[in-house]
Design an enzyme around this catalytic site. Structure first.
Site, PDB file in Angstrom:
ATOM      1  N   ASP A  11      -2.224  -9.776  -0.776  1.00  0.00           N
ATOM      2  CA  ASP A  11      -2.165  -8.573   0.171  1.00  0.00           C
ATOM      3  C   ASP A  11      -3.269  -7.943  -0.441  1.00  0.00           C
ATOM      4  O   ASP A  11      -3.410  -7.375  -1.542  1.00  0.00           O
ATOM      5  CB  ASP A  11      -0.676  -7.857  -0.370  1.00  0.00           C
ATOM      6  CG  ASP A  11      -0.894  -6.489   0.366  1.00  0.00           C
ATOM      7  OD1 ASP A  11      -1.730  -6.097   0.960  1.00  0.00           O
ATOM      8  OD2 ASP A  11       0.308  -5.903   0.279  1.00  0.00           O
ATOM      9  N   TYR A 227       4.827  -2.564 -11.701  1.00  0.00           N
ATOM     10  CA  TYR A 227       5.007  -2.957 -10.391  1.00  0.00           C
ATOM     11  C   TYR A 227       3.821  -2.752  -9.399  1.00  0.00           C
ATOM     12  O   TYR A 227       3.350  -1.504  -9.451  1.00  0.00           O
ATOM     13  CB  TYR A 227       6.353  -2.143  -9.961  1.00  0.00           C
ATOM     14  CG  TYR A 227       6.595  -2.576  -8.471  1.00  0.00           C
ATOM     15  CD1 TYR A 227       7.073  -3.826  -8.220  1.00  0.00           C
ATOM     16  CD2 TYR A 227       6.144  -1.586  -7.591  1.00  0.00           C
ATOM     17  CE1 TYR A 227       7.225  -4.019  -6.979  1.00  0.00           C
ATOM     18  CE2 TYR A 227       6.489  -2.172  -6.038  1.00  0.00           C
ATOM     19  CZ  TYR A 227       6.958  -3.403  -5.865  1.00  0.00           C
ATOM     20  OH  TYR A 227       7.203  -3.790  -4.535  1.00  0.00           O
ATOM     21  N   LYS A 230       5.823  -6.622  -4.354  1.00  0.00           N
ATOM     22  CA  LYS A 230       6.711  -7.911  -4.571  1.00  0.00           C
ATOM     23  C   LYS A 230       5.761  -9.111  -4.303  1.00  0.00           C
ATOM     24  O   LYS A 230       4.513  -9.059  -3.633  1.00  0.00           O
ATOM     25  CB  LYS A 230       7.802  -8.205  -3.669  1.00  0.00           C
ATOM     26  CG  LYS A 230       9.099  -7.527  -3.888  1.00  0.00           C
ATOM     27  CD  LYS A 230       9.669  -8.466  -4.814  1.00  0.00           C
ATOM     28  CE  LYS A 230      11.120  -8.193  -5.258  1.00  0.00           C
ATOM     29  NZ  LYS A 230      11.073  -7.262  -6.588  1.00  0.00           N
TER      30      LYS A 230
HETATM   31  P1  13P Z   1       4.325  -5.466  -0.300  1.00  0.00           P
HETATM   32  O1  13P Z   1       4.775  -6.041  -1.455  1.00  0.00           O
HETATM   33  O2  13P Z   1       4.297  -6.309   1.188  1.00  0.00           O
HETATM   34  O3  13P Z   1       2.892  -5.035  -0.313  1.00  0.00           O
HETATM   35  O4  13P Z   1       5.507  -4.176   0.188  1.00  0.00           O
HETATM   36  C1  13P Z   1       5.659  -3.317  -0.854  1.00  0.00           C
HETATM   37  C2  13P Z   1       6.356  -2.128  -0.627  1.00  0.00           C
HETATM   38  O5  13P Z   1       6.468  -1.215  -1.411  1.00  0.00           O
HETATM   39  C3  13P Z   1       7.137  -2.186   0.552  1.00  0.00           C
HETATM   40  O6  13P Z   1       7.851  -0.984   0.781  1.00  0.00           O
HETATM   41 MG    MG Z   2       1.433  -4.379   0.626  1.00  0.00          MG
HETATM   42 MG    MG Z   3       3.482  -8.103   1.451  1.00  0.00          MG
END
Ligand code: 13P
Ligand code: MG
Ligand code: MG
Ligand code: 13P
Length: 364
Positions: A11, A227, A230
């Site tokens: 990402d 963090y 994800k």
């Molecule tokens: P991603 O891990 O897809 O970037 O999403 C992060 C997030 O905080 C979604 O609410």
């Molecule tokens: Mg993202």
């Molecule tokens: Mg993502």
């Protein structure tokens, strides 16, 4: 002929929040890979996205852990991240955690699933890509595909599958691994992978040692120490002729299982199988998505893709996922919609709790 398939994802910036990869970032990736193809560095490629994650699907003959292929992907993500920063796209450079490339893309932020094999006379593969969840999302479906006879008929009726499969399971807390064979160690396998926050299926092999499947299991939170989103996973599965059929692999995603991720990476929600065009999670940044692209690998070329969840046969799963979404959402900030404290460790919640710490007093 030996071929390597590397699926490398990151990402590096998205449109209108964590929703969707802008077209121009995908074009940066496609243009660079076209140049690498012309120079003979790789044999073929396909660029796609699942939500805010870019997936580079690369066919080559340099084997797994090739520093050439890893550096190529790293440079591409850096270039795309630079454009994302220039354009002020959201969370530009999110998954690029270190400055300089150092031989292998693992541990640098992007996720990677790759394997090398001798091409069969016909070599179908499926590339799975998910958004708003973690690699643990593959534990349940991969168990079904390779060990559950109620899912995969071939385990019972195909002599080539009847011997079962071997699972490489990683303990992400201790950075250790174990190999377990099924059907003979089926209950031991389940005793581990049911605890999917700790034990992850990394690879699956046929009993003769032939690779069948691989999952990206990088843990962004543990790499970064805080963090940063994800670690939305990818996986590759070989199908047919000595492996589960394509339809057996897809069948494992019919039930919209509850997975961690969704809003702020802090909630449990149903994994919804969708076509690529529907892989842009919006409702409460979700619900979590899985897409499946089918290819024929042919002398190192990637023929396809076929968008495999783009089928009315998955409409009922999607409907069920939406119903489960309503139900889970109605819990608001309560568990089990909210993840357990251990899984929230790397989110922003500890900062909130920290502020209340000095107000705690002993109970009389
Ligand atoms: P991603 O891990 O897809 O970037 O999403 C992060 C997030 O905080 C979604 O609410
Ligand atoms: Mg993202
Ligand atoms: Mg993502
Ligand atoms: P075909 O006979 O159409 O090749 O299908 C065989 C099969 O294994 C379907 O799962």
């Amino acid at each position: 002929m030996r071929t390597t398939i590397s699926v490398i994802k990151a990402d590096i910036g998205s449109l209108a929040g964590h929703v969707k990869v802008p077209r121009e970032l995908l074009d940066v990736c496609g243009d660079s890979l076209s140049r690498a193809l012309k120079r003979g560095i790789i044999k073929d490629f396909h660029v796609t996205s699942c939500g805010d994650d870019i997936d580079l699907i690369i066919a080559h003959n340099k084997g797994v852990d090739s520093s050439v292929v890893h550096e190529l992907a790293w440079r591409i993500f850096r270039a795309a991240a630079n454009l994302a920063k220039e354009r002020h796209y959201y969370a530009a450079g999110q998954d690029l955690l270190v400055e300089a490339f150092s031989g292998n893309i693992r541990g640098m932020g992007p996720g990677i699933a790759e394997f090398e094999f001798q091409e069969r006379p016909s070599e179908p593969i499926i590339v799975f890509a998910c958004d708003k969840t973690s690699p643990s999302a593959f534990n349940l479906p991969f168990f079904k595909i390779f060990a559950d006879p109620f899912n995969s008929a071939g385990l019972v009726i195909d002599p080539k599958l009847h011997g079962g499969f071997k699972f490489e399971v990683h303990d992400v807390k201790q950075a250790k691994r174990i190999f377990l064979g099924c059907p003979e160690e089926l209950y031991d396998l389940l005793a581990l992978i049911g605890v999917s926050s700790r034990y992850l299926i990394k690879r699956v092999f046929r009993k003769d040692g032939e690779i069948a499947a691989v999952v990206s299991t990088e843990r962004l939170s543990q790499i970064a120490g805080r963090y940063v989103g994800k670690d939305d996973p990818v996986a590759i599965v070989r199908t047919q002729s000595g492996f589960p059929a394509t339809g057996e692999a897809l069948e494992a995603f019919v039930m919209p299982q509850l997975v961690p991720g969704w809003m702020r990476g802090s909630h449990r929600g149903p994994l919804m199988p969708v076509a690529q065009r529907d892989a842009h999670p919006t409702r409460f940044d979700g619900p979590p998505r899985a897409m499946a692209l089918g290819f024929q690998v042919s002398d190192g070329k990637l023929l396809g893709p076929a968008d495999l969840f783009d089928d009315v046969a998955f409409d009922e799963s999607r409907r069920m996922a939406l119903e489960i979404s309503d139900y889970m959402r109605s819990h608001g900030p309560f568990e089990p919609h909210l993840l357990s404290p251990e899984e929230l460790e790397y989110t922003t919640l500890p900062q909130v709790v920290e502020r209340l710490k000095k107000r705690f007093e002993p109970i009389e």
